[in-house]
Scaffold this motif. Structure first.
Motif, mmCIF file in Angstrom:
data_model
loop_
_atom_site.group_PDB
_atom_site.id
_atom_site.type_symbol
_atom_site.label_atom_id
_atom_site.label_comp_id
_atom_site.label_asym_id
_atom_site.label_seq_id
_atom_site.Cartn_x
_atom_site.Cartn_y
_atom_site.Cartn_z
ATOM 1 N N ASP A 18 0.819 -1.219 0.000
ATOM 2 C CA ASP A 18 0.000 0.000 0.000
ATOM 3 C C ASP A 18 0.849 1.263 0.000
ATOM 4 N N ASP A 19 2.063 1.171 -0.535
ATOM 5 C CA ASP A 19 2.917 2.341 -0.689
ATOM 6 C C ASP A 19 2.709 3.011 -2.044
ATOM 7 N N ALA A 20 1.967 2.357 -2.925
ATOM 8 C CA ALA A 20 1.640 2.900 -4.240
ATOM 9 C C ALA A 20 0.216 2.476 -4.571
ATOM 10 N N GLN A 21 -0.453 3.262 -5.404
ATOM 11 C CA GLN A 21 -1.859 2.976 -5.661
ATOM 12 C C GLN A 21 -2.082 2.137 -6.918
ATOM 13 N N ALA A 22 -1.110 2.105 -7.816
ATOM 14 C CA ALA A 22 -1.320 1.377 -9.073
ATOM 15 C C ALA A 22 0.019 1.045 -9.712
ATOM 16 N N VAL A 50 -14.712 -10.978 -13.118
ATOM 17 C CA VAL A 50 -15.050 -9.931 -14.085
ATOM 18 C C VAL A 50 -16.246 -9.126 -13.598
ATOM 19 N N ASP A 51 -17.275 -9.810 -13.133
ATOM 20 C CA ASP A 51 -18.464 -9.124 -12.633
ATOM 21 C C ASP A 51 -18.106 -8.221 -11.446
ATOM 22 N N HIS A 52 -17.331 -8.750 -10.510
ATOM 23 C CA HIS A 52 -16.957 -7.992 -9.320
ATOM 24 C C HIS A 52 -16.129 -6.764 -9.669
ATOM 25 N N ASP A 53 -15.106 -6.929 -10.511
ATOM 26 C CA ASP A 53 -14.206 -5.810 -10.785
ATOM 27 C C ASP A 53 -14.832 -4.770 -11.709
ATOM 28 N N LEU A 54 -15.746 -5.176 -12.581
ATOM 29 C CA LEU A 54 -16.458 -4.174 -13.376
ATOM 30 C C LEU A 54 -17.292 -3.281 -12.457
ATOM 31 N N LYS A 55 -17.814 -3.861 -11.402
ATOM 32 C CA LYS A 55 -18.563 -3.065 -10.429
ATOM 33 C C LYS A 55 -17.634 -2.193 -9.593
ATOM 34 N N GLN A 56 -16.581 -2.806 -9.034
ATOM 35 C CA GLN A 56 -15.735 -2.116 -8.067
ATOM 36 C C GLN A 56 -14.702 -1.200 -8.700
ATOM 37 N N ARG A 57 -14.140 -1.590 -9.845
ATOM 38 C CA ARG A 57 -13.059 -0.828 -10.465
ATOM 39 C C ARG A 57 -13.537 0.101 -11.582
ATOM 40 N N PHE A 58 -14.661 -0.286 -12.234
ATOM 41 C CA PHE A 58 -15.128 0.494 -13.382
ATOM 42 C C PHE A 58 -16.444 1.206 -13.120
ATOM 43 N N GLY A 59 -17.035 0.978 -11.955
ATOM 44 C CA GLY A 59 -18.252 1.689 -11.592
ATOM 45 C C GLY A 59 -19.479 1.290 -12.388
ATOM 46 N N ILE A 60 -19.494 0.066 -12.921
ATOM 47 C CA ILE A 60 -20.658 -0.432 -13.678
ATOM 48 C C ILE A 60 -21.561 -1.185 -12.701
ATOM 49 N N GLY A 108 -8.773 -8.985 -10.403
ATOM 50 C CA GLY A 108 -8.627 -9.939 -9.301
ATOM 51 C C GLY A 108 -7.448 -9.681 -8.389
ATOM 52 N N LEU A 109 -6.571 -8.746 -8.742
ATOM 53 C CA LEU A 109 -5.439 -8.416 -7.889
ATOM 54 C C LEU A 109 -5.884 -7.475 -6.768
ATOM 55 N N PRO A 110 -5.133 -7.409 -5.679
ATOM 56 C CA PRO A 110 -5.486 -6.483 -4.600
ATOM 57 C C PRO A 110 -5.059 -5.045 -4.877
ATOM 58 N N PHE A 111 -4.557 -4.772 -6.063
ATOM 59 C CA PHE A 111 -4.200 -3.416 -6.469
ATOM 60 C C PHE A 111 -4.517 -3.258 -7.940
ATOM 61 N N VAL A 112 -4.495 -2.025 -8.421
ATOM 62 C CA VAL A 112 -4.786 -1.736 -9.825
ATOM 63 C C VAL A 112 -3.539 -1.975 -10.656
ATOM 64 N N ARG A 113 -3.697 -2.753 -11.734
ATOM 65 C CA ARG A 113 -2.590 -2.941 -12.677
ATOM 66 C C ARG A 113 -3.099 -2.791 -14.105
ATOM 67 N N THR A 114 -2.466 -1.908 -14.855
ATOM 68 C CA THR A 114 -2.761 -1.751 -16.273
ATOM 69 C C THR A 114 -1.457 -1.864 -17.059
ATOM 70 N N SER A 115 -1.590 -2.054 -18.359
ATOM 71 C CA SER A 115 -0.410 -2.184 -19.205
ATOM 72 C C SER A 115 -0.756 -1.782 -20.632
ATOM 73 N N VAL A 116 0.274 -1.622 -21.432
ATOM 74 C CA VAL A 116 0.086 -1.323 -22.853
ATOM 75 C C VAL A 116 -0.457 -2.556 -23.575
ATOM 76 N N MET A 138 -9.516 3.954 -12.408
ATOM 77 C CA MET A 138 -9.854 2.774 -11.601
ATOM 78 C C MET A 138 -9.598 3.039 -10.129
ATOM 79 N N CYS A 139 -8.503 3.717 -9.830
ATOM 80 C CA CYS A 139 -8.210 4.047 -8.428
ATOM 81 C C CYS A 139 -9.259 5.002 -7.865
ATOM 82 N N ASP A 140 -9.704 5.950 -8.682
ATOM 83 C CA ASP A 140 -10.711 6.906 -8.223
ATOM 84 C C ASP A 140 -12.049 6.238 -7.990
#
Length: 338
Positions: free
Chosen positions: A115-119, A198-208, A297-305, A334-336
């Protein structure tokens, strides 16, 4: 605000180019971002492609996080010991930097877990080079899941690879494996875990609030009632039925050749696919350069190219940084939302 961490990936590839070009064109996108890298990986490339950047290099994340960079300064955290840095030749990957690449990814991941970084935003890696040095994972996704995994995991699947753009989101039941291995890798439990994540993270991370999920069949015509394969009948459909009883809006297995049509894909917030190319061909055809790789499914936000190391383009003005910028923006959003 805690920082987002950006790893370069393969230093001989276009990862450094993308970071430098993105920063020179959109420096505001790098607010609260720290690059995890040895300084020379970016300094040498900046000189080679003539992009003036001022680097502030720190040996600890705490120091880097505490520093307030100027408008033309890029913050770097270097966790790599001197003896591991290796030598970088642009366009020519080398095993001499493999341990440094892995060290950067692992250090950034552990900072997120602490928890020293958000993403975490990752640049592309050269998988074959890393494997020659003993890297045991098919790619980033599996490595990050391994680092995040607790000792006792009850689920068959605890992470999901998804690619997302403004046009389409696709999630994968299997990731980096031979096509011949895919049928045996599918299971009711694994499919159900993927649907739930997928269902959980679309709700929690994407606000759907109420995600609509499509499910691709494995075989032509979704098996044609068992004539072209029984995975739909024996694995995919039972998993979808169980998910539906849990309140998840998921279709039965549908033919993949029509599911991605313009009329069909607008009905879904994400489409779950059975294997790598079933997912990546449509999204790269529609959104290459604008799509973002997301690990759910990770406990933190991860994106990539959404692209590889493109060794033949290193140093070229044709290198595009649009996917990296999209990955930074999506991680922030996603963090917001979370």
């Amino acid at each position: 605000m805690k920082p987002s961490l950006i790893t370069v990936g393969e230093p001989a590839g276009i990862g450094p180019d993308c970071i430098l070009r993105a920063f020179s064109q959109h420096p505001q996108a790098f607010q609260h971002c720290i690059i995890v890298s040895p300084a020379n990986w970016l300094e040498d490339r900046a000189r080679a492609i003539n992009i003036p950047v001022q680097f502030r290099v720190f040996s600890s994340l705490h120091e880097a996080s505490s520093y307030k960079p100027g408008p033309h300064e890029l913050c770097l955290w270097n966790p790599v010991p001197d003896h591991l840095r290796g030598t970088v030749t642009a366009g020519v990957p080398s095993t001499s930097t493999s341990h440094a690449v892995i060290c950067c990814i692992e250090s950034a991941t552990r900072a997120c877990l602490a928890d020293d970084a958000q993403a975490l935003i990752t640049g592309p890696i050269e998988k074959a080079i890393l494997k020659r040095q003993g890297f045991q994972f098919p790619g980033h996704t599996e490595f990050l899941a391994h680092l995040s995994r607790r000792e006792h995991v009850e689920k068959t699947t605890d992470f999901v690879m998804m690619l997302a753009s403004d046009t389409l989101r696709v999630a994968l039941l299997t990731t980096h494996m031979a096509i011949s291995e895919v049928p045996d890798a599918l299971s009711i439990e694994g499919t159900l875990d993927c649907i739930r994540i997928v269902d959980h993270d679309l709700k929690q991370r994407f606000g759907i609030r109420e995600p609509r999920l499509g499910l691709c069949g494995l075989n032509p015509h979704a098996g044609e009632q068992g004539h072209f394969g029984k995975e739909e009948i024996e694995i995919l459909a039972p998993a979808a039925r169980i998910a539906a009883t849990e309140g998840i809006n998921i279709t039965e297995p549908l033919p993949a050749d029509t599911l991605f049509s313009a009329n069909n894909r607008k009905n879904f917030d994400a489409i779950i696919c059975c294997y790598h190319d079933q997912a990546l061909i449509p999204i790269k055809a529609l959104s290459f350069g604008d799509a973002v790789n997301v690990t759910l499914g990770l406990p933190f936000v991860r994106t990539s190219v959404d692209h590889g190391t493109a060794l033949d383009l290193v140093g070229s003005p044709d290198v595009s940084s649009t996917s990296l910028l999209a990955a930074i923006v999506m991680a922030r959003d996603m963090c917001d939302t979370a």
